[in-house]
Design a protein around this motif. Sequence first.
Motif, short mmCIF file in Angstrom:
data_model
loop_
_atom_site.label_atom_id
_atom_site.label_comp_id
_atom_site.label_asym_id
_atom_site.label_seq_id
_atom_site.Cartn_x
_atom_site.Cartn_y
_atom_site.Cartn_z
N ILE A 80 0.83 -1.20 0.00
CA ILE A 80 0.00 0.00 0.00
C ILE A 80 0.87 1.25 0.00
O ILE A 80 0.59 2.23 -0.71
CB ILE A 80 -0.96 -0.02 1.22
N ALA A 81 1.94 1.24 0.79
CA ALA A 81 2.87 2.37 0.79
C ALA A 81 3.48 2.56 -0.60
O ALA A 81 3.57 3.69 -1.11
CB ALA A 81 3.96 2.16 1.83
N ASP A 82 3.88 1.44 -1.24
CA ASP A 82 4.47 1.51 -2.58
C ASP A 82 3.45 2.02 -3.59
O ASP A 82 3.78 2.84 -4.46
CB ASP A 82 4.97 0.13 -3.01
N LYS A 83 2.22 1.52 -3.50
CA LYS A 83 1.15 1.93 -4.42
C LYS A 83 0.84 3.42 -4.27
O LYS A 83 0.57 4.12 -5.26
CB LYS A 83 -0.08 1.08 -4.16
N THR A 84 0.86 3.92 -3.04
CA THR A 84 0.56 5.33 -2.80
C THR A 84 1.63 6.22 -3.42
O THR A 84 1.33 7.25 -4.03
CB THR A 84 0.43 5.61 -1.29
N LEU A 85 2.88 5.81 -3.30
CA LEU A 85 3.97 6.56 -3.95
C LEU A 85 3.82 6.52 -5.46
O LEU A 85 3.96 7.54 -6.15
CB LEU A 85 5.32 5.98 -3.53
N ARG A 86 3.47 5.35 -5.99
CA ARG A 86 3.30 5.18 -7.44
C ARG A 86 2.17 6.04 -7.99
O ARG A 86 2.32 6.71 -9.02
CB ARG A 86 3.02 3.71 -7.74
N ASP A 87 1.03 6.04 -7.30
CA ASP A 87 -0.17 6.65 -7.86
C ASP A 87 -0.36 8.12 -7.51
O ASP A 87 -0.97 8.86 -8.28
CB ASP A 87 -1.41 5.87 -7.39
N ASP A 215 -12.38 13.11 -18.99
CA ASP A 215 -12.10 14.32 -19.79
C ASP A 215 -10.70 14.87 -19.52
O ASP A 215 -10.48 16.08 -19.53
CB ASP A 215 -13.14 15.41 -19.48
N ASP A 216 -9.75 13.96 -19.29
CA ASP A 216 -8.35 14.34 -19.05
C ASP A 216 -8.17 15.21 -17.79
O ASP A 216 -7.18 15.93 -17.66
CB ASP A 216 -7.75 15.07 -20.26
N VAL A 217 -9.15 15.16 -16.89
CA VAL A 217 -9.02 15.88 -15.62
C VAL A 217 -8.11 15.07 -14.71
O VAL A 217 -8.32 13.88 -14.49
CB VAL A 217 -10.41 16.05 -14.97
N PRO A 218 -7.06 15.69 -14.16
CA PRO A 218 -6.13 14.94 -13.32
C PRO A 218 -6.63 14.77 -11.89
O PRO A 218 -7.39 15.61 -11.39
CB PRO A 218 -4.86 15.81 -13.33
N PHE A 219 -6.23 13.69 -11.26
CA PHE A 219 -6.41 13.54 -9.82
C PHE A 219 -5.22 14.20 -9.13
O PHE A 219 -4.07 14.00 -9.53
CB PHE A 219 -6.48 12.07 -9.41
N ASN A 237 -8.31 5.37 1.88
CA ASN A 237 -8.40 4.75 0.55
C ASN A 237 -8.82 3.30 0.72
O ASN A 237 -9.06 2.83 1.84
CB ASN A 237 -7.06 4.86 -0.19
N GLY A 238 -8.90 2.57 -0.38
CA GLY A 238 -9.28 1.17 -0.35
C GLY A 238 -9.36 0.60 -1.74
O GLY A 238 -9.17 1.31 -2.73
N VAL A 239 -9.64 -0.70 -1.81
CA VAL A 239 -9.67 -1.40 -3.11
C VAL A 239 -11.05 -1.45 -3.73
O VAL A 239 -11.21 -1.88 -4.88
CB VAL A 239 -9.13 -2.84 -2.97
N ALA A 284 -2.75 -8.61 -4.08
CA ALA A 284 -2.68 -8.85 -5.52
C ALA A 284 -3.18 -7.64 -6.30
O ALA A 284 -2.63 -7.27 -7.35
CB ALA A 284 -3.50 -10.09 -5.88
N ALA A 285 -4.22 -6.99 -5.77
CA ALA A 285 -4.80 -5.83 -6.46
C ALA A 285 -3.82 -4.66 -6.50
O ALA A 285 -3.50 -4.15 -7.58
CB ALA A 285 -6.10 -5.41 -5.77
N VAL A 286 -3.35 -4.23 -5.34
CA VAL A 286 -2.53 -3.01 -5.31
C VAL A 286 -1.15 -3.22 -5.89
O VAL A 286 -0.48 -2.27 -6.32
CB VAL A 286 -2.42 -2.43 -3.88
N SER A 287 -0.69 -4.50 -5.93
CA SER A 287 0.63 -4.80 -6.50
C SER A 287 0.55 -4.99 -8.01
O SER A 287 1.59 -4.99 -8.68
CB SER A 287 1.21 -6.07 -5.88
N GLY A 288 -0.66 -5.17 -8.53
CA GLY A 288 -0.83 -5.47 -9.94
C GLY A 288 -1.08 -4.24 -10.79
O GLY A 288 -1.01 -3.10 -10.32
N PRO A 289 -1.43 -4.45 -12.04
CA PRO A 289 -1.66 -3.35 -12.98
C PRO A 289 -3.00 -2.67 -12.74
O PRO A 289 -3.86 -3.19 -12.02
CB PRO A 289 -1.64 -4.04 -14.34
N LEU A 290 -3.17 -1.53 -13.39
CA LEU A 290 -4.43 -0.81 -13.31
C LEU A 290 -5.32 -1.09 -14.52
O LEU A 290 -6.22 -0.31 -14.85
CB LEU A 290 -4.16 0.69 -13.18
N THR A 291 -5.06 -2.22 -15.17
CA THR A 291 -5.80 -2.57 -16.38
C THR A 291 -7.30 -2.65 -16.13
O THR A 291 -8.10 -2.17 -16.93
CB THR A 291 -5.31 -3.94 -16.91
#
Length: 405
Positions: A80-87, A215-219, A237-239, A284-291
Amino acid sequence: MSAARVSKRISAIAESATLAVDAKAKALKAAGRPVIGFGAGEPDFPTPDYIVQAAIEAASQPKYHRYSPAAGLPELKQAIADKTLRDSGYKAEASQVLVTNGGKQAVYNTFATLLDPGDEVIVPTPFWTTYPEAIRLAGGVPVEVFAGPEQEYLVTVEQLEAALTDRTKILLFVSPSNPTGAVYSPEQVREIGQWAASKGLWVVTDEIYEHLTYDDVPFTSIATAVPELGDKVVILNGVAKTYAMTGWRVGWMIGPADVIKAATNLQSHATSNVSNIPQIAALAAVSGPLTAVDEMKVAFDRRRKAIVAGLNAIDGVECPTPKGAFYVYADVRALLGKEFETANGTARPETSAELAALILDEVEVAVVPGEAFGPSGYLRLSYALGDDDLATGVARLQGFLGKAK
């Protein structure tokens, strides 16, 4: 005089309006009624297979049949810490993460840990129905700051300043928003965050819809955009929304180590650890892709455009185009007090709650009234349901609401 059977504290809690509407819709469906449910914020997609498979494999491992640390499995906390830095670009250590039983427990844990009786929390309104109840349960006082459709449901610093008192401790910040789908621009996020920092406030930011913008609005994470907040920020946050995992019940809070330690102590007595099997699924969710969320977004975007166009075609309904999440927040104030033909004659709803009840009774469409989220006069509809149901539901609304006199 006999004592009350239920405590005043619990008696004062309002039932979750969104879950109540969803439960009623599902009960009517189970009874054979063709109800279309726009109530719950729940993707209609299945959880991705690789996540389900991870849970199946975990269920066969005896180590996951035992208690685990109340704060969460160490490998999930690190992920989760890694995912937060990534996203969102926010750096946190695993020790700053508490894994919770869904996002709601993260909300309650946070307010229970930060608030003393009488402390005030500024709550931009319309708000998600659980926020003020969690604040009150923790002894705090929610202070509503309403932004209507005229300002795209986005509060301003001037409004926040007007709500500030010497009891204000926390600013709640939610972008993308449930219930409105509003998204603050990077500039607005920075301005609001810098204001909060200048006042010495805590910021609690709910980022569960971070991947659902259009519409290309950033988070923009306020925690990242405003480093001046220092360690007075908690991220929720959460899955559930990103990975179509509402029923798995895994959320988290990220904050200063002392706050997380205190919240962990609370959780150790309330629920102990989150079930290990969903934790492995979340890993598995947070370590995986955002596909998966990218694919869902294509459908959500299509439905967003369809529901906005369909609702705006009804005289008396004004529906701004949301930039995030999967909700529309329709302004129906012009319909209140109008006369509607019903199976038993006519009805003249004076509130959005009465209008929502009338819609469910007359055309079997479940929507959530504005009273659940703030002032009357609005309806929230989730477009996370299937395309066919959405089209059918909107057509029913057009047929019924369009005949108001």
